[in-house]
Design a protein around this motif. Structure first.
Motif, mmCIF file in Angstrom:
data_model
loop_
_atom_site.group_PDB
_atom_site.id
_atom_site.type_symbol
_atom_site.label_atom_id
_atom_site.label_comp_id
_atom_site.label_asym_id
_atom_site.label_seq_id
_atom_site.Cartn_x
_atom_site.Cartn_y
_atom_site.Cartn_z
ATOM 1 N N GLU A 1 0.812 -1.216 0.000
ATOM 2 C CA GLU A 1 0.000 0.000 0.000
ATOM 3 C C GLU A 1 0.843 1.262 0.000
ATOM 4 O O GLU A 1 0.561 2.219 -0.736
ATOM 5 C CB GLU A 1 -0.942 -0.011 1.204
ATOM 6 C CG GLU A 1 -1.869 1.189 1.263
ATOM 7 C CD GLU A 1 -2.848 1.110 2.424
ATOM 8 O OE1 GLU A 1 -3.560 2.097 2.642
ATOM 9 O OE2 GLU A 1 -2.869 0.066 3.110
ATOM 10 N N PHE A 2 1.908 1.315 0.824
ATOM 11 C CA PHE A 2 2.673 2.549 0.942
ATOM 12 C C PHE A 2 3.761 2.667 -0.126
ATOM 13 O O PHE A 2 4.382 3.721 -0.263
ATOM 14 C CB PHE A 2 3.306 2.671 2.337
ATOM 15 C CG PHE A 2 4.280 1.566 2.669
ATOM 16 C CD1 PHE A 2 5.602 1.643 2.250
ATOM 17 C CD2 PHE A 2 3.875 0.464 3.404
ATOM 18 C CE1 PHE A 2 6.501 0.631 2.560
ATOM 19 C CE2 PHE A 2 4.768 -0.553 3.707
ATOM 20 C CZ PHE A 2 6.075 -0.464 3.288
ATOM 21 N N ASN A 3 4.012 1.611 -0.887
ATOM 22 C CA ASN A 3 5.076 1.668 -1.898
ATOM 23 C C ASN A 3 4.772 0.749 -3.083
ATOM 24 O O ASN A 3 5.551 -0.138 -3.409
ATOM 25 C CB ASN A 3 6.420 1.291 -1.254
ATOM 26 C CG ASN A 3 7.597 1.446 -2.188
ATOM 27 O OD1 ASN A 3 8.553 0.681 -2.133
ATOM 28 N ND2 ASN A 3 7.555 2.423 -3.074
ATOM 29 N N THR B 1 6.435 6.809 -3.984
ATOM 30 C CA THR B 1 7.282 7.037 -2.819
ATOM 31 C C THR B 1 6.425 7.213 -1.571
ATOM 32 O O THR B 1 5.201 7.349 -1.647
ATOM 33 C CB THR B 1 8.145 8.288 -3.028
ATOM 34 O OG1 THR B 1 7.283 9.439 -3.088
ATOM 35 C CG2 THR B 1 8.947 8.192 -4.326
ATOM 36 N N ARG B 2 7.080 7.243 -0.426
ATOM 37 C CA ARG B 2 6.346 7.393 0.832
ATOM 38 C C ARG B 2 5.652 8.751 0.924
ATOM 39 O O ARG B 2 4.685 8.919 1.653
ATOM 40 C CB ARG B 2 7.303 7.210 2.016
ATOM 41 C CG ARG B 2 7.759 5.770 2.208
ATOM 42 C CD ARG B 2 8.672 5.626 3.414
ATOM 43 N NE ARG B 2 9.120 4.259 3.586
ATOM 44 C CZ ARG B 2 8.478 3.334 4.285
ATOM 45 N NH1 ARG B 2 7.327 3.643 4.872
ATOM 46 N NH2 ARG B 2 8.958 2.114 4.409
#
Length: 231
Positions: A63-65, A89-90
């Motif tokens: 999900e975050f990357n 990216t984050r």
């Protein structure tokens, strides 16, 4: 556990993939870039990339990357490839990077590590409680045939300390190590000793006995659990 299918994989860039993915016509560079990729971010490198033949070779849906990796036949060399990566990216922004190559596929990591073993010394490592001892480990070719470093794999060995339940101790995300040589070719049964870099905990643990587990990073080759005693 390594399966027979794992041994047929090839490594292209940082991914181990089924070689059948590299067959077929592929699609255009514009289609591969989709809604998140950017030719502008590639700068001058964009002109070095093939315009046709792109196919998805790897995808992460974390999900975050999230990311997608594509490959297309190299314009410079037969049986070699260019690689394109699109990742979030984050910060939430999308980033596009590419390597025009030529990148040649090599046997996948499961095949390259199949007959290699990591062996800790018989005696556990010991040291004072305010520091960590220097570690070494032996990489051994257990096969009856020589092992050749066909992918120019690095000899970097990374280790993590474990608590009494086998969980990794919280460690600094930054690990410093100098330039390391490549793994040597190994004759049948031959082993060589390698230095080990420990992912140092944020705070050196209290006196006691700790587990330690290591990996040859380039091969994703893992050791059994060794032991460190801090007194």
């Amino acid at each position: 556990m390594t399966t027979p299918e794992d041994l047929t994989l090839v490594q292209l860039g940082h991914l181990d993939i089924d070689p059948s993915v590299l067959t077929g016509a592929g699609t255009t560079l514009e289609d591969a870039l989709g809604e998140h990729g950017s030719l502008t971010q590639l700068g001058d490198r964009a002109a070095e990339l093939p315009r046709e033949g792109w196919r998805l070779i790897g995808e992460s849906r974390i999900e975050f990357n999230p990311s997608q990796t594509f490959a297309a036949p190299s314009m410079a060399q037969r049986d070699a490839w260019a690689v394109l990566n699109i990742a979030k990216t984050r910060s939430g922004a999308w980033h596009t990077s590419a390597d025009p190559g030529p990148i040649s596929p090599v046997p996948g990591r499961p095949a390259r590590r199949e007959n290699l073993r990591l062996e800790w010394p018989v005696d556990p490592f010991t040291g004072p409680a305010d520091t960590l001892p220097e570690l070494t480990i032996t990489i051994r070719n257990s096969d009856i045939e020589p092992w050749k470093n066909v992918a120019r794999d690095s000899a970097h060995v990374q280790a993590w300390l474990l608590d009494t339940t086998g969980e990794r101790l919280p460690a600094s995300p930054y690990v410093l190590h100098g330039a390391l040589p490549r793994l040597p070719d190994l004759a049948a049964g031959e082993g060589v000793t390698l230095p080990v870099t420990i992912a140092t905990p944020e705070h050196i643990p209290a006196p006691g006995r700790y587990g330690v587990k290591a990996a040859v990073v380039a091969l994703n080759l893992w050791s059994d659990i060794g032991a460190i005693t801090l007194a």
